[in-house]
Scaffold this motif. Structure first.
Motif: not given
Length: 164
Positions: A21-32
């Motif tokens: 989604d467009d949340s700033p935290e999304c990149a962290k989940a994708v990285r994990f």
């Protein structure tokens, strides 16, 4: 009776599902998810869910709103896919659906027996971790069909890499 998922059988390559989604935290989940997939030899599915537009069928406005929302979801998934390729050298499966995010997520998990882990980002803002994380941490946790990894948005990339 709970049906055993194919992802747990010997010889099947598991998939991790990351909701984009467009949340700033999304990149962290994708990285994990990307790092964990690389370590385990798993593959990754990136899911974007578009909320259906209000019923504005007159003059075709609803169709235009829907098309714009789908294009935006595809752009977000493309950004996440580039990150997955860079971080893990994997080509992710990309899925865009229209509906309620939690419902579409569960439908995809039920349809693809190789999905073995759901990866969600937890918000760090004053609004709390987000509706999906809150729902899964509450009453839905015991009945969810697969394990859920919740990645806090405040973790540094090095911390995520170490955990993955």
């Amino acid at each position: 009776m709970v049906k055993r998922r194919r992802s747990y059988e010997t010889g099947h390559r598991p998939k991790f599902l990351a909701v984009v989604d467009d949340s700033p935290e999304c990149a962290k989940a994708v990285r994990f998810a990307a790092r964990r997939c690389a370590r385990l030899g798993a593959s990754i599915v990136l899911l974007g869910v578009v909320t259906p537009p209000p019923d504005e069928t007159w003059l075709g406005v609803g169709d235009m709103v829907q098309a714009d929302a789908e294009a935006e979801a595809e752009e977000l998934i493309d950004v996440a896919a580039a990150a997955v390729r860079s971080l893990a050298g994997l080509e992710p499966e990309k899925v865009v659906r229209t509906g309620i995010k939690a419902d579409e997520m569960v439908k995809l998990i039920e349809a693809d027996e190789d999905i073995s882990l759901l990866v969600l980002a937890a918000g760090i803002g004053r609004d709390g971790p987000g509706p999906l994380v809150s729902a899964l941490a509450g009453k839905g946790a015991g009945s969810f069909p697969i394990p859920v990894a919740i990645v806090p948005g405040h973790l540094a990339d090095e911390e995520i890499d170490a955990l993955a």
